[in-house]
Write an enzyme that holds these catalytic residues in place. Structure first.
Site, PDB file in Angstrom:
ATOM      1  N   SER A 144     -81.691-108.487  83.110  1.00  0.00           N
ATOM      2  CA  SER A 144     -80.058-108.567  83.754  1.00  0.00           C
ATOM      3  C   SER A 144     -79.786-107.021  83.827  1.00  0.00           C
ATOM      4  CB  SER A 144     -79.338-109.021  82.582  1.00  0.00           C
ATOM      5  OG  SER A 144     -77.990-109.205  82.613  1.00  0.00           O
ATOM      6  N   TYR A 157     -76.246-109.767  73.767  1.00  0.00           N
ATOM      7  CA  TYR A 157     -77.032-110.224  75.082  1.00  0.00           C
ATOM      8  C   TYR A 157     -77.446-109.072  75.526  1.00  0.00           C
ATOM      9  CZ  TYR A 157     -77.584-111.971  79.591  1.00  0.00           C
ATOM     10  OH  TYR A 157     -78.101-112.431  81.024  1.00  0.00           O
TER      11      TYR A 157
END
Length: 264
Positions: A144, A157
């Site tokens: 990501s 995250y």
């Protein structure tokens, strides 16, 4: 038709929805065969029927929670028995929860690390020795932009995706000696049901709605990179440019962008 993909056997984890589903469709469109892994069996079975009917490729379904580490060796052994050869794996299973660090329960911390990091490593660990032995293969890890550009309300995250990038970058150097390519995929926000879990309030999704990537477009970029020596796929380009600036001037970006980041 992507001739590199045609006839190849490809594993996709987290294949029951979102970009996992879209990547499976793109593989099948290009004549590739699929081993689909996810927890939601009914969705996998529906996707299997659709792909086999439409594209006449081989598709098999393997129900698996990637945090069931004891079960992963059995599933991957079955895949190798069913397909004979495996040419690529796309480690896509993952999720996020957007909360400040002090608000995030330890069970959620543990869950994100177990799925996003340990599950990915466990699946890779099962297929890598086989790929090394055959002298060919491609491992694509869905990371990501959050792994390159940390921001508030995504501490865990971001940490999980930083770990994925660190693992991927080291693995790339190790695997290259055996003819195995390794690619990191770093997308920004994608218009999928990811945000139904990550952002229960809907605030972040609403704020970045106009910037969201379409899952079919992301999937197309990933599948087009299969069996090439692509180091990273970064989407969108402007967000990746931001991550580059962040690496060069972290203090400045954190100071100037702090209010913007908290829109998440």
């Amino acid at each position: 038709m992507n001739k590199r993909v045609k006839g190849k056997n490809i594993i996709i984890t987290g294949a029951s929805g979102g970009i996992g589903e879209q990547m499976a469709i793109k593989v099948a469109e290009n004549g590739g065969n699929l081993a689909l892994i996810a927890r939601r069996v009914q969705l996998l079975e529906g996707l299997k029927e659709k792909l086999m009917t439409t594209f006449k490729v081989k598709v098999e379904v393997y129900p698996l929670d990637v945090t069931d580490y004891a079960e992963i060796p059995r599933v991957f052994s079955t895949i190798l028995e069913d397909f004979g050869e495996v040419h690529a794996i796309i480690n896509n299973a993952g999720y996020g929860i957007f909360q400040e660090a002090h608000e995030t329960s330890f069970s959620d911390v543990k869950g994100m690390i177990e799925v996003n990091v340990l599950g990915l490593m466990a699946c890779t660990g099962e297929i890598l020795p086989y790929m090394r032995k055959q002298g060919f293969g491609h491992i694509l890890n869905i990371a990501s932009q959050a792994g390159k550009f940390a921001s508030p309300k995504s501490s865990v995250y971001s940490a999980s995706k930083h770990a994925v990038l660190g693992y991927t970058n080291s693995l790339r150097m190790e695997a290259a000696r055996y003819g195995v390519a390794v690619t990191a995929v770093n997308p920004g926000p994608i218009a999928t049901d990811f945000f139904s879990i990550a952002d229960e309030s809907g605030t972040y999704a609403k704020n970045v709605e106009k910037f969201m990537l379409q899952p079919d477009k992301v999937a197309e970029k990933v599948i087009n990179a299969l069996f090439t020596n692509t180091r990273e796929i970064n989407l969108p380009r402007w967000m990746n440019a931001g991550s580059v600036v962040y690496q060069l001037f972290p203090s400045l970006i954190e100071k100037v962008g702090n209010k913007l980041f908290f829109k998440k």
